[in-house]
Design a protein around this motif. Structure first.
Motif, PDB file in Angstrom:
ATOM      1  N   VAL A 205       0.847  -1.189   0.000  1.00  0.00           N
ATOM      2  CA  VAL A 205       0.000   0.000   0.000  1.00  0.00           C
ATOM      3  C   VAL A 205       0.883   1.240   0.000  1.00  0.00           C
ATOM      4  O   VAL A 205       1.829   1.341   0.798  1.00  0.00           O
ATOM      5  CB  VAL A 205      -0.935   0.021   1.230  1.00  0.00           C
ATOM      6  N   LYS A 206       0.579   2.176  -0.893  1.00  0.00           N
ATOM      7  CA  LYS A 206       1.317   3.436  -0.917  1.00  0.00           C
ATOM      8  C   LYS A 206       0.373   4.582  -1.259  1.00  0.00           C
ATOM      9  O   LYS A 206      -0.757   4.359  -1.722  1.00  0.00           O
ATOM     10  CB  LYS A 206       2.464   3.371  -1.923  1.00  0.00           C
ATOM     11  N   LEU A 207       0.852   5.789  -1.024  1.00  0.00           N
ATOM     12  CA  LEU A 207       0.073   6.990  -1.295  1.00  0.00           C
ATOM     13  C   LEU A 207       0.737   7.776  -2.416  1.00  0.00           C
ATOM     14  O   LEU A 207       1.935   8.061  -2.353  1.00  0.00           O
ATOM     15  CB  LEU A 207      -0.037   7.855  -0.040  1.00  0.00           C
ATOM     16  N   LEU A 208      -0.052   8.120  -3.438  1.00  0.00           N
ATOM     17  CA  LEU A 208       0.476   8.845  -4.588  1.00  0.00           C
ATOM     18  C   LEU A 208       0.015  10.297  -4.579  1.00  0.00           C
ATOM     19  O   LEU A 208      -1.152  10.591  -4.303  1.00  0.00           O
ATOM     20  CB  LEU A 208       0.008   8.196  -5.894  1.00  0.00           C
ATOM     21  N   GLU A 479       4.261  12.743   3.195  1.00  0.00           N
ATOM     22  CA  GLU A 479       4.301  13.492   1.938  1.00  0.00           C
ATOM     23  C   GLU A 479       3.854  12.663   0.748  1.00  0.00           C
ATOM     24  O   GLU A 479       3.482  13.200  -0.287  1.00  0.00           O
ATOM     25  CB  GLU A 479       5.727  14.017   1.695  1.00  0.00           C
ATOM     26  N   GLY A 480       3.887  11.345   0.879  1.00  0.00           N
ATOM     27  CA  GLY A 480       3.488  10.504  -0.238  1.00  0.00           C
ATOM     28  C   GLY A 480       4.532  10.428  -1.333  1.00  0.00           C
ATOM     29  O   GLY A 480       5.620  11.017  -1.246  1.00  0.00           O
ATOM     30  N   THR A 481       4.196   9.697  -2.387  1.00  0.00           N
ATOM     31  CA  THR A 481       5.105   9.502  -3.509  1.00  0.00           C
ATOM     32  C   THR A 481       4.635  10.307  -4.699  1.00  0.00           C
ATOM     33  O   THR A 481       3.470  10.193  -5.116  1.00  0.00           O
ATOM     34  CB  THR A 481       5.161   8.007  -3.916  1.00  0.00           C
ATOM     35  N   ASN A 482       5.487  11.145  -5.251  1.00  0.00           N
ATOM     36  CA  ASN A 482       5.126  11.917  -6.439  1.00  0.00           C
ATOM     37  C   ASN A 482       5.094  11.027  -7.664  1.00  0.00           C
ATOM     38  O   ASN A 482       5.986  10.191  -7.857  1.00  0.00           O
ATOM     39  CB  ASN A 482       6.131  13.052  -6.669  1.00  0.00           C
ATOM     40  N   VAL A 483       4.068  11.196  -8.493  1.00  0.00           N
ATOM     41  CA  VAL A 483       4.013  10.470  -9.758  1.00  0.00           C
ATOM     42  C   VAL A 483       5.037  11.062 -10.701  1.00  0.00           C
ATOM     43  O   VAL A 483       5.179  12.299 -10.817  1.00  0.00           O
ATOM     44  CB  VAL A 483       2.587  10.577 -10.373  1.00  0.00           C
ATOM     45  N   ASP A 484       5.793  10.214 -11.369  1.00  0.00           N
ATOM     46  CA  ASP A 484       6.808  10.642 -12.336  1.00  0.00           C
ATOM     47  C   ASP A 484       6.145  11.475 -13.418  1.00  0.00           C
ATOM     48  O   ASP A 484       5.153  11.062 -14.023  1.00  0.00           O
ATOM     49  CB  ASP A 484       7.505   9.423 -12.942  1.00  0.00           C
TER      50      ASP A 484
END
Length: 487
Positions: A205-208, A479-484
């Protein structure tokens, strides 16, 4: 001797199903009973919770006798409603797969029992998925308090929260989506000061953070590629206006919208220049079952909100190569709704690839507040389109989804009171013929009268959703993960 024992055991079996004394009617009517929910002559799966019901009019008592094709019998009596015991109900349905059950109802009014004409319940040979996932939300407009995404096992009345917005004050949880009804792959959004797109893939599970300089918004309406390698999303600038008339309370529309595809494995977005234009609004993407086409709704861009009644969406498609993550060169119009002054929303292809179900309205793409909204079926091979007349009502039919075997569909409808959406399920055969839909059963039929929340985005799930809410809460505070942002 053995023969007598067999007859005795058979008799005892029937007695076990017949604990309530048989009602002797004072009056017999040759008409169907008016019951709520209306379960007269519906088709159900063998794994459905008991279809408990009551008379629409107030009565002094109600009784029902349910008979199977093999002589099984359940008699139940109640003051306000009929409640079938779960174990007996399951046994009768299991032993009558592919057959029909007979139900006789009697109601007591003015101290007299009135018996009504018998109706049938058909037990389909087609199985159904484990359950449904849906959002429960008050039918409000610009504000909300408690809301959540829940799951319900179809064989029982068990409902569990997947996630509720009480974990993050002031947030909105919405747009849950699963890959081919499999909750191991899941996408959902958390809107508000904290949040993003929650993505679950194979237990991870991750947050984008999905807003990029090239997109007009965060990711919005999702649909999984059958491989699990991609998710199609719309990006929308959503607005709403209010009507002064009681028939249409609110209108939701896009002032601009586009489509993108998110590459799950590479964490990047894929763009198509033929779709991302200022001349058209595009929304509600969905992949074909073989993953080689992207279906979506497209309309000529208009000045909003002044021309919102002139926005009409067509059913379109474009080729997609999952090996390379590239698009075809042509956008095809499959059904030109604008030519008949109509508009399409929520195109959903059946998993067997034969049909696309969609909602047809007079204009726009947010059908939930359109009383004229009906379900239609598009035949992929022939291109023929027809309304699902047996499933439709005089009020709104809106969001819908298919079971994994393409033999059932669930949809939201406002047919009960025009205000709250409720989930209805219908069987559909291999020729595309639908059965009379039935309301998702509850232990007490008054449940729907007392529930002040609407069912939103009902989706089939093939097993229980496992999502740790505390993990989501923790991710939403990071902060979550930024989409490329590369093309």
């Amino acid at each position: 001797m053995l023969k007598h024992i067999y007859i005795l055991l058979t008799g005892l079996t029937i007695v076990l199903f017949s604990c309530t004394p048989e009602i002797k009617p004072d009056v017999i009517k040759d008409e169907l009973p008016e019951i709520f929910p209306d379960y007269c002559n519906v088709t159900v799966p063998a794994t459905i919770a008991p279809l408990n019901f009551r008379m629409k009019e107030e009565t002094e008592g109600i009784a029902a006798t349910l008979k199977g094709a093999n002589g099984e019998e359940i008699r139940e009596k109640g003051k306000n409603h009929v409640e079938f015991p779960a174990k007996k109900w399951t046994k009768v349905l299991t032993e009558n797969i592919g057959k029909e059950l007979s139900v006789t109802v009697a109601a007591k009014t003015n101290n007299k029992w009135v018996e009504y004409a018998e109706f049938k319940i058909y037990v389909s040979t087609d199985p159904i998925d484990h359950g449904l996932a849906y959002r429960l939300i008050a039918p409000g407009y610009e504000v909300w308090s408690k809301m959540g995404i829940y799951q319900r096992e179809l064989a029982s009345y068990d409902q569990d929260a997947i996630i509720e917005n009480t974990l993050l004050t002031g947030s909105c949880v919405n747009c849950h989506s699963f890959r081919l009804t499999d909750p191991n792959d899941m996408s959902l959004h958390i809107r508000g000061k904290k949040g993003g797109t929650v993505l679950k893939t194979d237990g991870d599970v991750k947050l984008l953070n999905t807003k990029t300089p090239k997109t007009i918004s965060n990711f919005v309406y999702p649909f999984w590629h059958p491989s699990g390698d991609y998710i199609a999303y719309s990006v929308n600038n959503i607005r709403q206006v209010f009507h002064e008339t009681k028939d249409k309370r609110v209108e939701v529309f896009d002032s601009e919208s586009d489509l993108i595809i998110y590459d799950v494995n590479k964490n990047k977005t894929l763009y198509c220049d033929d779709i991302m234009t200022k001349d058209h609004f595009e929304t509600f993407p969905s992949f074909s079952p073989n993953g080689k086409k992207l279906y979506f709704c497209a309309a000529d861009a208009k000045q909003m909100p002044m021309e919102y009644k002139d926005v009409r969406y067509n059913l379109c498609s474009i080729d997609f190569d999952p090996q390379t993550g590239t698009f075809g060169n042509n956008v095809d119009t499959l059904f030109n709704a604008a030519a008949i002054e109509k508009s399409i929303t929520f195109p959903r292809p059946s998993p067997d690839g034969k049909y696309i179900m969609f909602t047809l309205v007079d204009y726009g793409n947010f059908s939930i507040w359109h009383p004229e909204a009906d379900l239609y079926l598009y035949d992929v091979e022939s291109g023929e389109t027809r309304p699902l007349e047996t499933a439709n009502s005089n009020d709104t039919e809106s969001y819908h989804s298919w079971s994994s075997n393409s033999r059932w569909f669930v949809f939201s409808s406002r047919r009960i009171n025009g205000l709250y959406t409720r989930p209805y399920i219908s069987h559909i055969d291999k020729n595309g013929k639908e059965s009379k839909p039935f309301l998702l059963p509850q232990k007490n039929p008054d449940y729907y009268e007392e529930l002040l929340f609407s069912y939103n985005i009902p989706e089939f799930i093939n097993k229980k959703v496992e999502l740790d809410a505390r993990t989501v809460e923790h991710l939403a505070n990071t902060e979550g993960t930024n989409v490329d942002q590369r093309e």
